[in-house]
Design an enzyme around this catalytic site. Structure first.
Site, PDB file in Angstrom:
ATOM      1  NE  ARG A 209       9.253  -1.324  -7.947  1.00 52.21           N
ATOM      2  CZ  ARG A 209       7.839  -1.203  -8.199  1.00 52.21           C
ATOM      3  NH1 ARG A 209       6.895  -1.999  -8.420  1.00 52.21           N
ATOM      4  NH2 ARG A 209       6.976  -0.318  -7.697  1.00 52.21           N
ATOM      5  CG  LEU A 210      13.161  -9.942  -7.548  1.00 52.69           C
ATOM      6  CD1 LEU A 210      12.933 -11.035  -6.802  1.00 52.69           C
ATOM      7  CD2 LEU A 210      14.538  -9.346  -8.040  1.00 52.69           C
TER       8      LEU A 210
END
Length: 237
Positions: A209-210
């Site tokens: 989720r970066l």
């Protein structure tokens, strides 16, 4: 009932989780202008829809407006125009979106391609598409789609599906298919809008989720193809 589950689980949607294994978007990969980058990604999505066939309706675009009370309203249309002036779409000018734009032209639109881990967001104001451009697009539409534009009193209530189909049949009889570009005239109530953006964000999904979020923000009066009119920044995911 939520038998066997705690209150914290109430209303939770059970779905498989996927890590976004995309290539991301680094600053050195970003093209010089928001138009060049948007055109690259749109072309990639269209090509993938034809080859991999896992991107359905690559030109599907969410359009957000606000109503008279300031309440947001969003719907999905197909992007029919994209050039240095901005993305655009066609609609009944008397529809809910048309009335909302007429009262308050602020607008946000978004294109999303989940299989590619990509999305583009445009925020700005709406302007009318030139009538000559609308006519050129209108003539490219299939006859049946032109009849549908005449048939639908877009956003208004309709009694039944049969009522709608009967209205379509009446319009089809009024404007029979002759194979000509001019067999169905453009309705006066039908046209298009283009978003003139002040901000364009390119989102690229990454693992854990970066995600990458690179944003062009307007700093000058030029269009999407004028590099000097935009600054670039990165936002946290």
């Amino acid at each position: 009932m939520n038998q066997g589950r705690g209150d914290d689980d109430a209303g939770r949607i059970a779905a498989a989780r996927f890590d976004y294994d995309g290539d991301g978007l680094a600053e050195e990969q970003l093209l010089a202008t928001p138009y060049a980058q948007a055109r690259r990604w749109v072309d990639d999505a269209v090509a993938r829809s034809q080859v991999e066939q896992d991107v359905f309706e690559p030109l599907a675009m969410s359009v957000a407006t606000v109503d008279a009370a300031g309440v947001p309203n969003v719907r999905t249309v197909l992007m029919r125009f994209l050039d240095e002036r901005g993305p655009g779409f066609v609609t009944a000018l008397t529809s809910a979106k048309g009335r909302e734009i007429a009262a308050n032209p602020v607008m946000a639109v978004a294109l999303t391609w989940p299989p590619m881990y990509r999305a583009i967001r445009f925020r700005g104001r709406a302007v009318m598409v030139d009538r000559a451009e609308v006519l050129e697009y209108w003539q490219s539409r299939p006859w049946a789609s032109r009849i549908s534009a005449w048939t639908s009193q877009q956003s208004e209530p309709v009694g039944t599906r049969t009522d709608l189909e009967e209205a379509y049949a009446r319009r089809a009889a009024e404007f029979p298919d002759t194979g000509s570009e001019s067999d169905v005239p453009v309705p006066d109530f039908w046209g298009g809008y283009r978003v003139v953006p002040d901000e364009v964000e390119f989102w690229a999904g990454r693992r854990n989720r970066l995600h990458d979020r690179l944003v062009f923000t307007r700093v000058g009066d030029g269009d999407l193809g004028d590099a000097a009119s935009w600054s670039v920044s990165r936002r946290q995911p």
